[in-house]
Scaffold this motif. Structure first.
Motif, PDB file in Angstrom:
ATOM      1  N   GLY A  68      47.002 -31.010   2.285  1.00  0.00           N
ATOM      2  CA  GLY A  68      47.295 -29.656   3.021  1.00  0.00           C
ATOM      3  C   GLY A  68      48.988 -29.492   2.954  1.00  0.00           C
ATOM      4  N   LEU A  69      49.538 -28.494   3.238  1.00  0.00           N
ATOM      5  CA  LEU A  69      50.972 -28.485   3.532  1.00  0.00           C
ATOM      6  C   LEU A  69      51.383 -29.010   4.896  1.00  0.00           C
ATOM      7  N   ASP A  70      50.569 -29.215   5.655  1.00  0.00           N
ATOM      8  CA  ASP A  70      50.954 -29.884   6.652  1.00  0.00           C
ATOM      9  C   ASP A  70      51.420 -31.335   6.624  1.00  0.00           C
ATOM     10  N   ALA A  71      51.087 -31.920   5.573  1.00  0.00           N
ATOM     11  CA  ALA A  71      51.360 -33.341   5.135  1.00  0.00           C
ATOM     12  C   ALA A  71      52.736 -32.777   4.162  1.00  0.00           C
ATOM     13  N   LEU A  72      52.985 -31.890   3.956  1.00  0.00           N
ATOM     14  CA  LEU A  72      54.616 -31.534   3.137  1.00  0.00           C
ATOM     15  C   LEU A  72      55.386 -30.565   3.611  1.00  0.00           C
ATOM     16  N   PRO A  73      55.893 -31.076   4.880  1.00  0.00           N
ATOM     17  CA  PRO A  73      56.849 -30.145   5.765  1.00  0.00           C
ATOM     18  C   PRO A  73      58.250 -29.843   5.072  1.00  0.00           C
ATOM     19  N   GLY A  74      58.270 -28.519   4.943  1.00  0.00           N
ATOM     20  CA  GLY A  74      59.393 -27.896   4.385  1.00  0.00           C
ATOM     21  C   GLY A  74      59.275 -27.518   2.498  1.00  0.00           C
ATOM     22  N   LEU A  75      57.980 -27.825   2.239  1.00  0.00           N
ATOM     23  CA  LEU A  75      57.936 -27.665   0.830  1.00  0.00           C
ATOM     24  C   LEU A  75      58.013 -26.035   0.302  1.00  0.00           C
ATOM     25  N   ASP A  76      57.194 -25.379   1.241  1.00  0.00           N
ATOM     26  CA  ASP A  76      57.233 -23.774   0.910  1.00  0.00           C
ATOM     27  C   ASP A  76      58.893 -23.103   0.967  1.00  0.00           C
ATOM     28  N   ALA A  77      59.776 -23.550   1.771  1.00  0.00           N
ATOM     29  CA  ALA A  77      60.837 -23.353   1.962  1.00  0.00           C
ATOM     30  C   ALA A  77      61.853 -23.904   0.674  1.00  0.00           C
ATOM     31  N   THR A  78      61.523 -24.901   0.267  1.00  0.00           N
ATOM     32  CA  THR A  78      61.970 -25.713  -0.705  1.00  0.00           C
ATOM     33  C   THR A  78      61.510 -24.797  -2.263  1.00  0.00           C
ATOM     34  N   VAL A  79      60.278 -24.386  -2.033  1.00  0.00           N
ATOM     35  CA  VAL A  79      59.981 -23.679  -3.553  1.00  0.00           C
ATOM     36  C   VAL A  79      60.539 -22.213  -3.440  1.00  0.00           C
ATOM     37  N   GLN A  80      60.577 -21.394  -2.170  1.00  0.00           N
ATOM     38  CA  GLN A  80      61.294 -20.174  -2.285  1.00  0.00           C
ATOM     39  C   GLN A  80      62.967 -20.558  -2.816  1.00  0.00           C
ATOM     40  N   ASP A  81      63.499 -21.429  -2.245  1.00  0.00           N
ATOM     41  CA  ASP A  81      64.994 -21.558  -2.604  1.00  0.00           C
ATOM     42  C   ASP A  81      65.175 -22.010  -3.898  1.00  0.00           C
ATOM     43  N   LEU A  82      64.237 -22.704  -4.586  1.00  0.00           N
ATOM     44  CA  LEU A  82      64.376 -23.070  -6.071  1.00  0.00           C
ATOM     45  C   LEU A  82      64.053 -21.896  -6.872  1.00  0.00           C
ATOM     46  N   TYR A  83      63.314 -21.110  -6.517  1.00  0.00           N
ATOM     47  CA  TYR A  83      62.771 -19.777  -7.369  1.00  0.00           C
ATOM     48  C   TYR A  83      64.116 -18.960  -7.085  1.00  0.00           C
ATOM     49  N   ASP A  84      64.567 -18.791  -6.016  1.00  0.00           N
ATOM     50  CA  ASP A  84      65.867 -17.820  -5.595  1.00  0.00           C
ATOM     51  C   ASP A  84      66.957 -18.338  -6.692  1.00  0.00           C
ATOM     52  N   ARG A  85      67.093 -19.578  -6.488  1.00  0.00           N
ATOM     53  CA  ARG A  85      68.290 -19.906  -7.233  1.00  0.00           C
ATOM     54  C   ARG A  85      68.271 -20.041  -8.767  1.00  0.00           C
ATOM     55  N   TRP A  86      67.085 -20.322  -9.171  1.00  0.00           N
ATOM     56  CA  TRP A  86      66.939 -21.067 -10.778  1.00  0.00           C
ATOM     57  C   TRP A  86      66.289 -19.633 -11.413  1.00  0.00           C
ATOM     58  N   PHE A  87      65.309 -19.018 -11.003  1.00  0.00           N
ATOM     59  CA  PHE A  87      64.508 -18.463 -11.727  1.00  0.00           C
ATOM     60  C   PHE A  87      64.199 -16.642 -11.421  1.00  0.00           C
ATOM     61  N   ARG A  88      64.467 -16.500 -10.077  1.00  0.00           N
ATOM     62  CA  ARG A  88      64.037 -15.085  -9.662  1.00  0.00           C
ATOM     63  C   ARG A  88      64.755 -14.100 -10.745  1.00  0.00           C
ATOM     64  N   ALA A  89      65.991 -14.113 -11.075  1.00  0.00           N
ATOM     65  CA  ALA A  89      66.549 -13.006 -11.606  1.00  0.00           C
ATOM     66  C   ALA A  89      66.289 -12.888 -13.048  1.00  0.00           C
ATOM     67  N   THR A  90      65.649 -14.047 -13.701  1.00  0.00           N
ATOM     68  CA  THR A  90      65.277 -14.034 -15.077  1.00  0.00           C
ATOM     69  C   THR A  90      63.712 -13.805 -15.221  1.00  0.00           C
ATOM     70  N   VAL A  91      62.922 -14.677 -14.502  1.00  0.00           N
ATOM     71  CA  VAL A  91      61.535 -14.398 -14.433  1.00  0.00           C
ATOM     72  C   VAL A  91      60.730 -13.126 -13.649  1.00  0.00           C
ATOM     73  N   HIS A  92      61.237 -12.919 -12.554  1.00  0.00           N
ATOM     74  CA  HIS A  92      60.443 -12.023 -11.801  1.00  0.00           C
ATOM     75  C   HIS A  92      60.410 -10.681 -12.464  1.00  0.00           C
ATOM     76  N   PRO A  93      61.267 -10.052 -13.017  1.00  0.00           N
ATOM     77  CA  PRO A  93      61.176  -8.544 -13.619  1.00  0.00           C
ATOM     78  C   PRO A  93      60.459  -8.696 -14.649  1.00  0.00           C
ATOM     79  N   ARG A  94      60.045  -9.852 -15.456  1.00  0.00           N
ATOM     80  CA  ARG A  94      59.384  -9.851 -16.786  1.00  0.00           C
ATOM     81  C   ARG A  94      57.754  -9.887 -16.623  1.00  0.00           C
ATOM     82  N   TRP A  95      57.203 -10.411 -15.452  1.00  0.00           N
ATOM     83  CA  TRP A  95      55.922 -10.576 -15.437  1.00  0.00           C
ATOM     84  C   TRP A  95      55.264 -10.297 -14.090  1.00  0.00           C
TER      85      TRP A  95
END
Length: 328
Positions: free
Chosen positions: A301-328
């Protein structure tokens, strides 16, 4: 292993399934004995969902699963298969006569009188919107050829169109730490409608395995070589459509955020199945060790992975949102 209801099928499914595209050879060769070892290890680890398609190895994947099912008659395994990509993907081919032919071939390959779940395999948008398509699928349910049907899609808009259909039991869509758009509207709609969400490409074609560098090369027959820019099919199926080098670097950041003792793929899979509305993730595995490791994520469970969801959101926003989000 956690279990959830497989949408309108009413069946129970493990939250980690087994994707079997690799049995068809598009990830490099997999020997029969290796495929059987993967299925054995998966079932022993609590996996109850083996996802396949008639186009994987032109039926090889289905046939291997059918042989495994025959050798394991008491196995508690549901097999979703997919149909429609052995012909040109034009609306004129998605008709009742072809559905009958495709379903009968899959029934023979899988050695099943009634297919557990058959999904249209990423058809054109016009097909997903066609009333006659669902009438033909309903007829297959009525005559006992299939127990339930669903749609595998490329885009969030296609998913929402399919979810709105009362007979659709499941929608299969790419969802992983590098492809977040389904969280916006698809997962809420599926929850409301009682439709299963099967998250495919949950490890971004191996980017979230933690094994690749920017110098990693793949065999010519591996789709990670020949479809990197969408040359053979939708680009989003390969590395989730993200540039390989960017994906490697983002995966390195993802790995650095994890606590000791948690592997990158286990964390990536645990994140996917923690999303409200996801029924199961369906990673592939080329050997028994990978299959067991993937299955272990079903009890992490994510309780064993503190902060993972915030990490995922941050990585996506910085690396992929601009190019991936509009396409699919």
């Amino acid at each position: 292993m956690q279990r959830r209801t497989l949408g309108r099928t009413g069946r129970q499914s493990s939250v980690i399934g087994l994707g079997t595209w690799q049995f068809g050879g598009d990830w490099g060769p997999v020997a029969d004995e290796d495929a059987f070892a993967v299925m054995d290890a998966s079932a022993e680890s609590g996996v109850t969902l083996f996802d396949t398609a008639d186009v994987y190895g032109d039926g090889r994947s289905e046939t291997l699963i059918g042989r495994w099912l025959r050798a394991n008659p008491d196995a508690d395994v549901t097999v979703p298969t997919k149909m429609g990509r052995r012909v040109d993907q034009v609306p004129a081919n998605y008709v009742a006569a072809n559905f009958r032919e495709w379903v009968d071939r899959s029934r023979a390959n899988l050695q099943q009188d009634t297919l557990d779940l058959v999904q249209l395999h990423c058809p054109p948008t016009a097909v997903i919107a066609d009333d006659a398509v669902y009438d033909a699928l309903d007829a297959l349910v009525d005559d006992g050829s299939v127990a339930a049907y669903g749609v595998s899609v490329e885009t969030a808009d296609q998913a929402l169109s399919a979810i709105a259909r009362p007979g659709v039991a499941s929608v299969q869509i790419i969802l992983n730490a590098f492809r977040l758009k389904p969280l916006d509207a698809v997962l809420p709609a599926a929850r409301e409608a009682g439709v299963a969400i099967l998250a495919r490409v949950p490890l971004a074609s191996g980017l979230l395995s933690g094994k690749y560098t920017t110098d990693t090369e793949f065999a010519p027959q591996d789709h990670r070589s020949y479809n990197r820019h969408g040359e053979a099919f939708d680009q989003g199926e390969t590395f989730s459509g993200v540039p390989f080098e960017d994906g490697v670097r983002a995966a390195q950041e993802f790995a650095a955020s994890l606590p000791e003792g948690v592997s990158v793929p286990q964390a990536a899979l645990a994140w996917v199945v923690a999303q409200d509305g996801v029924t199961a993730a369906i990673p592939g595995a080329r050997n028994a060790e990978q299959a067991r490791s993937n299955a272990a994520a079903g009890s992490l469970g994510l309780d064993a992975l503190p902060g993972l969801d915030a990490t995922v959101q941050d990585l996506y926003d910085r690396w992929f949102r601009a190019t991936v989000h509009p396409r699919w």
